[in-house]
Scaffold this active site. Structure first.
Site, PDB file in Angstrom:
ATOM      1  N   THR A 254      29.940 -40.572  59.531  1.00 26.17           N
ATOM      2  CA  THR A 254      29.092 -41.333  58.606  1.00 26.17           C
ATOM      3  C   THR A 254      29.031 -40.703  57.216  1.00 26.17           C
ATOM      4  OG1 THR A 254      26.757 -41.814  58.179  1.00 26.17           O
ATOM      5  CG2 THR A 254      27.175 -40.093  59.750  1.00 26.17           C
ATOM      6  N   ASP A 255      28.776 -41.535  56.219  1.00 28.03           N
ATOM      7  CA  ASP A 255      28.592 -41.021  54.846  1.00 28.03           C
ATOM      8  C   ASP A 255      27.318 -40.178  54.737  1.00 28.03           C
ATOM      9  OD1 ASP A 255      26.683 -43.073  55.021  1.00 28.03           O
ATOM     10  OD2 ASP A 255      27.335 -44.117  53.200  1.00 28.03           O
ATOM     11  N   GLU A 256      26.430 -40.282  55.761  1.00 31.64           N
ATOM     12  CA  GLU A 256      25.152 -39.575  55.679  1.00 31.64           C
ATOM     13  C   GLU A 256      25.337 -38.063  55.752  1.00 31.64           C
ATOM     14  OE1 GLU A 256      21.923 -41.482  57.629  1.00 31.64           O
ATOM     15  OE2 GLU A 256      22.895 -43.435  57.549  1.00 31.64           O
TER      16      GLU A 256
ATOM     17  N   TYR B 232      19.622 -36.537  62.474  1.00 30.02           N
ATOM     18  CA  TYR B 232      20.780 -37.397  62.780  1.00 30.02           C
ATOM     19  C   TYR B 232      21.999 -36.949  61.975  1.00 30.02           C
ATOM     20  CZ  TYR B 232      24.049 -41.302  62.200  1.00 30.02           C
ATOM     21  OH  TYR B 232      25.195 -42.063  62.113  1.00 30.02           O
TER      22      TYR B 232
ATOM     23  N   LYS C 206      25.555 -35.193  63.181  1.00 29.18           N
ATOM     24  CA  LYS C 206      26.874 -35.776  62.908  1.00 29.18           C
ATOM     25  C   LYS C 206      27.744 -34.772  62.144  1.00 29.18           C
ATOM     26  CE  LYS C 206      28.184 -39.417  63.743  1.00 29.18           C
ATOM     27  NZ  LYS C 206      28.822 -39.976  64.974  1.00 29.18           N
TER      28      LYS C 206
HETATM   29  P1  NAD Z   1      24.548 -47.770  68.359  1.00 33.00           P
HETATM   30  O1  NAD Z   1      23.313 -46.946  68.401  1.00 33.00           O
HETATM   31  O2  NAD Z   1      24.458 -49.245  68.187  1.00 33.00           O
HETATM   32  O3  NAD Z   1      25.404 -47.527  69.691  1.00 33.00           O
HETATM   33  C1  NAD Z   1      25.639 -46.262  70.230  1.00 33.00           C
HETATM   34  C2  NAD Z   1      26.317 -46.443  71.592  1.00 33.00           C
HETATM   35  O4  NAD Z   1      26.609 -45.135  72.114  1.00 33.00           O
HETATM   36  C3  NAD Z   1      25.437 -47.148  72.628  1.00 33.00           C
HETATM   37  O5  NAD Z   1      26.179 -48.101  73.331  1.00 33.00           O
HETATM   38  C4  NAD Z   1      24.984 -46.025  73.537  1.00 33.00           C
HETATM   39  O6  NAD Z   1      24.711 -46.441  74.863  1.00 33.00           O
HETATM   40  C5  NAD Z   1      26.179 -45.094  73.474  1.00 33.00           C
HETATM   41  N1  NAD Z   1      25.830 -43.693  73.782  1.00 33.00           N
HETATM   42  C6  NAD Z   1      24.813 -42.949  73.278  1.00 33.00           C
HETATM   43  N2  NAD Z   1      24.830 -41.717  73.804  1.00 33.00           N
HETATM   44  C7  NAD Z   1      25.890 -41.673  74.664  1.00 33.00           C
HETATM   45  C8  NAD Z   1      26.436 -40.662  75.496  1.00 33.00           C
HETATM   46  N3  NAD Z   1      25.869 -39.448  75.575  1.00 33.00           N
HETATM   47  N4  NAD Z   1      27.534 -40.946  76.220  1.00 33.00           N
HETATM   48  C9  NAD Z   1      28.108 -42.188  76.152  1.00 33.00           C
HETATM   49  N5  NAD Z   1      27.620 -43.173  75.396  1.00 33.00           N
HETATM   50  C10 NAD Z   1      26.523 -42.921  74.652  1.00 33.00           C
HETATM   51  O7  NAD Z   1      25.457 -47.102  67.233  1.00 33.00           O
HETATM   52  P2  NAD Z   1      26.401 -47.758  66.122  1.00 33.00           P
HETATM   53  O8  NAD Z   1      25.574 -48.166  64.970  1.00 33.00           O
HETATM   54  O9  NAD Z   1      27.310 -48.718  66.773  1.00 33.00           O
HETATM   55  O10 NAD Z   1      27.238 -46.466  65.670  1.00 33.00           O
HETATM   56  C11 NAD Z   1      28.437 -46.108  66.332  1.00 33.00           C
HETATM   57  C12 NAD Z   1      29.018 -44.872  65.655  1.00 33.00           C
HETATM   58  O11 NAD Z   1      29.255 -45.135  64.280  1.00 33.00           O
HETATM   59  C13 NAD Z   1      28.092 -43.652  65.703  1.00 33.00           C
HETATM   60  O12 NAD Z   1      28.865 -42.516  65.940  1.00 33.00           O
HETATM   61  C14 NAD Z   1      27.481 -43.612  64.315  1.00 33.00           C
HETATM   62  O13 NAD Z   1      27.144 -42.286  63.949  1.00 33.00           O
HETATM   63  C15 NAD Z   1      28.631 -44.142  63.476  1.00 33.00           C
HETATM   64  N6  NAD Z   1      28.226 -44.816  62.222  1.00 33.00           N
HETATM   65  C16 NAD Z   1      27.303 -45.822  62.236  1.00 33.00           C
HETATM   66  C17 NAD Z   1      26.980 -46.463  61.046  1.00 33.00           C
HETATM   67  C18 NAD Z   1      25.999 -47.623  61.022  1.00 33.00           C
HETATM   68  O14 NAD Z   1      25.679 -48.128  59.937  1.00 33.00           O
HETATM   69  N7  NAD Z   1      25.515 -48.102  62.148  1.00 33.00           N
HETATM   70  C19 NAD Z   1      27.594 -46.076  59.852  1.00 33.00           C
HETATM   71  C20 NAD Z   1      28.523 -45.035  59.876  1.00 33.00           C
HETATM   72  C21 NAD Z   1      28.840 -44.424  61.072  1.00 33.00           C
HETATM   73  P1  TYD Z   2      18.657 -47.791  58.359  1.00 32.33           P
HETATM   74  O1  TYD Z   2      19.133 -49.136  58.776  1.00 32.33           O
HETATM   75  O2  TYD Z   2      17.696 -47.066  59.234  1.00 32.33           O
HETATM   76  O3  TYD Z   2      19.955 -46.924  58.094  1.00 32.33           O
HETATM   77  P2  TYD Z   2      20.085 -45.433  57.437  1.00 32.33           P
HETATM   78  O4  TYD Z   2      18.770 -44.796  57.415  1.00 32.33           O
HETATM   79  O5  TYD Z   2      20.996 -44.790  58.418  1.00 32.33           O
HETATM   80  O6  TYD Z   2      20.663 -45.657  56.084  1.00 32.33           O
HETATM   81  O7  TYD Z   2      17.999 -47.913  56.919  1.00 32.33           O
HETATM   82  C1  TYD Z   2      18.708 -48.434  55.808  1.00 32.33           C
HETATM   83  C2  TYD Z   2      17.812 -48.281  54.599  1.00 32.33           C
HETATM   84  O8  TYD Z   2      16.669 -49.127  54.732  1.00 32.33           O
HETATM   85  C3  TYD Z   2      17.270 -46.871  54.422  1.00 32.33           C
HETATM   86  O9  TYD Z   2      17.193 -46.572  53.038  1.00 32.33           O
HETATM   87  C4  TYD Z   2      15.876 -46.951  55.023  1.00 32.33           C
HETATM   88  C5  TYD Z   2      15.455 -48.383  54.731  1.00 32.33           C
HETATM   89  N1  TYD Z   2      14.567 -48.991  55.731  1.00 32.33           N
HETATM   90  C6  TYD Z   2      13.415 -49.679  55.316  1.00 32.33           C
HETATM   91  O10 TYD Z   2      13.107 -49.774  54.105  1.00 32.33           O
HETATM   92  N2  TYD Z   2      12.628 -50.255  56.265  1.00 32.33           N
HETATM   93  C7  TYD Z   2      12.914 -50.175  57.598  1.00 32.33           C
HETATM   94  O11 TYD Z   2      12.125 -50.713  58.441  1.00 32.33           O
HETATM   95  C8  TYD Z   2      14.103 -49.482  58.013  1.00 32.33           C
HETATM   96  C9  TYD Z   2      14.472 -49.376  59.468  1.00 32.33           C
HETATM   97  C10 TYD Z   2      14.895 -48.916  57.041  1.00 32.33           C
END
Ligand code: NAD
Ligand code: TYD
Length: 347
Positions: free
Chosen positions: A125-127, A149, A153
């Site tokens: 992630t970019d985070e 988090y 990562k």
């Molecule tokens: P999500 O929370 O929707 O899904 C996570 C999945 O991982 C779930 O199906 C969960 O059951 C499974 N999981 C959790 N712990 C596990 C374990 N110990 N063993 C096996 N499975 C397990 O997450 P997402 O938003 O789909 O993110 C997927 C990946 O992408 C993550 O690695 C996250 O860090 C990365 N990512 C997400 C975003 C975003 O905006 N959502 C952006 C950049 C990177």
């Molecule tokens: P989020 O979807 O939790 O992703 P991340 O924190 O990983 O970027 O949040 C996206 C942005 O929105 C972040 O700046 C926090 C803000 N946010 C709110 O303002 N209200 C909310 O209820 C949530 C969940 C997030």
């Protein structure tokens, strides 16, 4: 190509499974997922009867279970999506984040060595770069995570890179910006806000709502991962961003305008501690491989909001379960003390 996709029942993982089965007629996928609160097999209903798809329940932090799934043999690559992913939950209870995002990554890396898997992609992630007040992060920018988090990562990423330097393990890392699209668990900002508005409930906006995220439509992310899988160089990191930086407040207003709902539904609530004010990625490295994002946030949001409007069966089930307690704990008190944007502007 036979892939082990970990975390394939989550938001991005399930979109990736569907994308690969559709785009690559030779792809065979085993989805290995623990099914935490965020894992949802409803996301993969359409794949259940596909002979090129199989599901195995298991934990990436359990070396025995990882070994067992890989023992069926023939895997060309592992794509690791499995993680604990929600910043707010990591602030309240970090231990699962360290266990899955760091120790789980370690278990997978050990298995890659043991089974001589020829490609491992770590979805990151970019985070990990932390707040970026000006400019954009390239892949060589220092890691500066702000919460448990992103720190977990970053720890996972560093382990992955160390395995390349120490053992020449064939690893690659992708670092994406904030994703949005169908099947995103409604704890994240866009699905939370959209489903709340569909129920005429408020959008809780943290702080002044001027924090900037670079929104990436999930399918553009999937194509970026596929590009890295096929063309990326071992030991390298690739940023994947949407080129769509927007303040949260603008996203909230966009949701209201798509659904034709009043601005009063936006409620300013107490901010998240350690809240990163801006993320921004320089993606020129991946663009040199021919990938670029294709979906503008206005269009992607129209598709996404429409999906949530038409798929109440998917999210109503989630929001009526464990989620209710989570929502009350995280938002109940803050919403009682919230203000509308007009009230805030008048101060
Ligand atoms: P999500 O929370 O929707 O899904 C996570 C999945 O991982 C779930 O199906 C969960 O059951 C499974 N999981 C959790 N712990 C596990 C374990 N110990 N063993 C096996 N499975 C397990 O997450 P997402 O938003 O789909 O993110 C997927 C990946 O992408 C993550 O690695 C996250 O860090 C990365 N990512 C997400 C975003 C975003 O905006 N959502 C952006 C950049 C990177
Ligand atoms: P989020 O979807 O939790 O992703 P991340 O924190 O990983 O970027 O949040 C996206 C942005 O929105 C972040 O700046 C926090 C803000 N946010 C709110 O303002 N209200 C909310 O209820 C949530 C969940 C997030």
């Amino acid at each position: 190509m036979k892939l082990l996709v970990t975390g394939g029942a989550g938001f991005i993982g399930s979109n990736f499974v569907r994308f690969m089965l559709r785009e690559d007629p030779d792809a065979q996928i085993v989805n290995f997922d623990k099914l935490t609160y965020a894992g949802n097999l409803d996301n993969l209903r359409e794949c259940e009867t596909n002979p090129r798809y199989a599901f195995v329940r298991g934990d990436i932090a359990n070396a025995g279970q990882v070994r067992e799934v890989l023992s069926s043999g023939g895997f060309d690559a592992i794509v690791n999506f499995a993680a604990e992913t929600h910043v707010d939950r990591s602030i309240g209870s970090p231990s699962d984040f360290l266990n899955t995002d760091i120790f789980g990554t370690f278990c997978l890396l050990e298995a890659v060595r043991e089974f001589a898997i020829s490609r491992y992609i770590q979805i990151s992630t970019d985070e990990v770069y932390g707040t970026v007040p000006v400019g954009s992060s390239t892949e060589t920018a220092p890691l500066n995570p702000s919460n448990p988090y992103s720190a977990s990562k970053a720890g996972g990423d560093l382990l992955v890179l160390s395995y390349f330097r120490t053992y020449r393990t064939p690893v690659l890392i992708t670092r994406a910006s904030n994703n949005y699209g169908p099947n995103q668990y409604p704890e994240k900002f866009i699905p939370l806000a959209t489903t709340n508005v569909l129920d005429n409930q408020p959008i809780p906006l943290y702080g002044d709502g001027m924090q900037i995220r670079d929104w990436l439509f999930v399918e553009d992310h999937c194509r970026g991962i596929q590009t890295v899988l096929l063309q990326g160089k071992e030991g390298e990191i690739y940023n994947i961003g949407g080129d769509q930086e927007r303040p949260n407040r603008e996203i909230a207003e966009l949701i209201l305008s798509i659904l034709d709902k009043p601005k009063e539904l936006i409620r300013r609530v107490a901010d998240r501690p350690g809240h990163d004010t801006r993320y921004s990625l320089d993606c020129s490295k991946l663009k040199k491989l021919g990938w670029h994002p294709t979906v503008a946030v206005e269009e992607g949001m129209r598709q996404t909001v429409t999906w949530y409007r038409d798929n109440r069966w998917w999210w109503e089930k989630i929001k009526s379960g464990e989620f209710k307690k989570y929502y009350q704990e995280h938002y109940g008190h803050r919403l009682e003390e919230s203000t509308t944007l007009d009230e805030e502007d008048a101060r």
